[in-house]
Each structure stands twice: as structure tokens, then as C-alpha cells.
Design a protein around this motif. Structure first.
Motif, PDB file in Angstrom:
ATOM      1  N   UNK A 140      10.569  13.936  -7.677  1.00  0.00           N
ATOM      2  CA  UNK A 140      11.571  13.680  -6.636  1.00  0.00           C
ATOM      3  C   UNK A 140      11.056  12.653  -5.626  1.00  0.00           C
ATOM      4  N   UNK A 141       9.775  12.712  -5.337  1.00  0.00           N
ATOM      5  CA  UNK A 141       9.170  11.726  -4.447  1.00  0.00           C
ATOM      6  C   UNK A 141       9.179  10.358  -5.114  1.00  0.00           C
ATOM      7  N   UNK A 142       8.889  10.323  -6.392  1.00  0.00           N
ATOM      8  CA  UNK A 142       8.890   9.064  -7.132  1.00  0.00           C
ATOM      9  C   UNK A 142      10.290   8.446  -7.139  1.00  0.00           C
ATOM     10  N   UNK A 143      11.315   9.269  -7.226  1.00  0.00           N
ATOM     11  CA  UNK A 143      12.697   8.776  -7.237  1.00  0.00           C
ATOM     12  C   UNK A 143      13.050   8.071  -5.928  1.00  0.00           C
ATOM     13  N   UNK A 144      12.384   8.400  -4.839  1.00  0.00           N
ATOM     14  CA  UNK A 144      12.653   7.760  -3.544  1.00  0.00           C
ATOM     15  C   UNK A 144      12.178   6.304  -3.536  1.00  0.00           C
ATOM     16  N   UNK A 182       1.940   6.679  -6.746  1.00  0.00           N
ATOM     17  CA  UNK A 182       0.825   7.512  -7.222  1.00  0.00           C
ATOM     18  C   UNK A 182       1.133   8.998  -7.002  1.00  0.00           C
ATOM     19  N   UNK A 183       1.619   9.315  -5.791  1.00  0.00           N
ATOM     20  CA  UNK A 183       1.945  10.707  -5.483  1.00  0.00           C
ATOM     21  C   UNK A 183       3.063  11.219  -6.397  1.00  0.00           C
ATOM     22  N   UNK A 184       4.062  10.395  -6.619  1.00  0.00           N
ATOM     23  CA  UNK A 184       5.170  10.796  -7.478  1.00  0.00           C
ATOM     24  C   UNK A 184       4.747  11.020  -8.913  1.00  0.00           C
ATOM     25  N   UNK A 185       3.895  10.146  -9.419  1.00  0.00           N
ATOM     26  CA  UNK A 185       3.420  10.295 -10.800  1.00  0.00           C
ATOM     27  C   UNK A 185       2.520  11.519 -10.947  1.00  0.00           C
ATOM     28  N   UNK A 186       1.752  11.808  -9.918  1.00  0.00           N
ATOM     29  CA  UNK A 186       0.814  12.942 -10.001  1.00  0.00           C
ATOM     30  C   UNK A 186       1.536  14.280 -10.000  1.00  0.00           C
ATOM     31  N   UNK A 187       2.483  14.437  -9.049  1.00  0.00           N
ATOM     32  CA  UNK A 187       2.952  15.808  -8.858  1.00  0.00           C
ATOM     33  C   UNK A 187       4.421  15.980  -8.509  1.00  0.00           C
ATOM     34  N   UNK A 188       5.132  14.902  -8.161  1.00  0.00           N
ATOM     35  CA  UNK A 188       6.459  15.128  -7.605  1.00  0.00           C
ATOM     36  C   UNK A 188       7.444  14.040  -8.038  1.00  0.00           C
ATOM     37  N   UNK A 218       0.839  -1.209   0.000  1.00  0.00           N
ATOM     38  CA  UNK A 218       0.000   0.000   0.000  1.00  0.00           C
ATOM     39  C   UNK A 218       0.871   1.254   0.000  1.00  0.00           C
ATOM     40  N   UNK A 219       1.918   1.262   0.821  1.00  0.00           N
ATOM     41  CA  UNK A 219       2.819   2.411   0.869  1.00  0.00           C
ATOM     42  C   UNK A 219       3.529   2.624  -0.457  1.00  0.00           C
ATOM     43  N   UNK A 220       3.945   1.542  -1.084  1.00  0.00           N
ATOM     44  CA  UNK A 220       4.620   1.635  -2.366  1.00  0.00           C
ATOM     45  C   UNK A 220       3.685   2.219  -3.430  1.00  0.00           C
ATOM     46  N   UNK A 221       2.453   1.767  -3.445  1.00  0.00           N
ATOM     47  CA  UNK A 221       1.477   2.269  -4.417  1.00  0.00           C
ATOM     48  C   UNK A 221       1.165   3.742  -4.155  1.00  0.00           C
ATOM     49  N   UNK A 222       0.990   4.095  -2.880  1.00  0.00           N
ATOM     50  CA  UNK A 222       0.709   5.498  -2.557  1.00  0.00           C
ATOM     51  C   UNK A 222       1.859   6.409  -2.976  1.00  0.00           C
ATOM     52  N   UNK A 223       3.091   5.992  -2.684  1.00  0.00           N
ATOM     53  CA  UNK A 223       4.251   6.801  -3.043  1.00  0.00           C
ATOM     54  C   UNK A 223       4.377   6.927  -4.564  1.00  0.00           C
TER      55      UNK A 223
END
Length: 121
Positions: free
Chosen positions: A46-50, A38-44, A31-36
Motif C-alpha cells: 500500500x505504501x508502494x502504491x502511493x 524500498x519500504x514498499x517493496x520490503x513490507x507494505x 532520496x524520498x522516492x527511493x526510500x518509499x
């Protein structure tokens, strides 16, 4: 640990201690992996790179643990017994082939008697 859950396979469910915690941790990780992601693809980006190093570390850890499980299974009394039976069968086949004149069978029997190249006696 929680009470073991039963894994049904062929009607012979046996409990595995800690399975409920493992399932919960795995679900939380996914769930955490999917949320991260999703958030990275939507707007950030740098977050996706983590996500990449986290997934790589999880993959490495799971592969290491799977190797440990395989080694433990390979060392089980049942597997040692089956291996001994197969070694006896192989010895019988090789001795018969050596009696019939096979130089390869003679070499293999000599290798087994000497411990072989991999140290198996």
C-alpha cells in the motif's frame, strides 16, 4: 535564493540563479522516492502504491516546465535572428526555383506572402 553556481560547459561557466536550490530539491525528491520504494517493496504494498501518483505528478510538472523553458528559448532574440536569416535564405531559394518554373516553389511563395496555413508571414 542562494548564490548562483557555475555550470561548466566548454570552459564558459555562467551562473544560473537558484540552481543550488533546484539541485537540493531534486536530490531530496530522489532520496524520498527511493526510500518509499524500498519500504514498499520490503513490507507494505500500500505504501508502494502511493509512489506512482507522486512520480506521475512530478513527471507532469517537469515536462510542463521543460515546455516553458523551450518556449522561452525559442522566443529568444538570438533564435528570432537566426530564424529571420533562414527565412531569407529560404525565400531566395524559392524565388530562384520559381523563376526556373517550379510550381511547388510558386505555391510556397504565394503561401508565405499570404501568411501561410499556419499564419506565419
Amino acid at each position: 535564493m542562494s548564490e548562483p553556481i557555475r555550470i561548466e560547459r566548454g570552459g564558459k561557466g555562467r551562473p544560473i540563479e537558484g540552481r543550488a536550490e533546484l539541485d537540493a530539491a531534486w536530490a531530496r525528491f530522489r532520496r524520498g522516492m527511493v526510500r518509499l520504494a524500498r519500504e514498499g517493496h520490503r513490507s507494505d504494498p500500500q505504501t508502494l502504491a502511493k509512489l506512482t501518483p507522486i512520480v506521475a505528478e512530478a513527471t507532469s510538472s517537469l515536462n510542463r516546465l521543460a515546455d516553458e523553458l523551450q518556449a522561452a528559448e525559442d522566443a529568444s532574440a538570438r533564435n528570432r535572428r537566426l530564424l529571420a536569416v533562414e527565412e531569407q535564405r529560404l525565400g531566395k531559394v524559392l524565388r530562384k526555383a520559381a523563376r526556373q518554373g517550379s510550381p511547388a516553389a510558386r505555391r510556397m511563395l504565394r503561401g508565405i506572402a499570404e501568411g501561410g496555413p499556419d499564419g506565419v508571414a
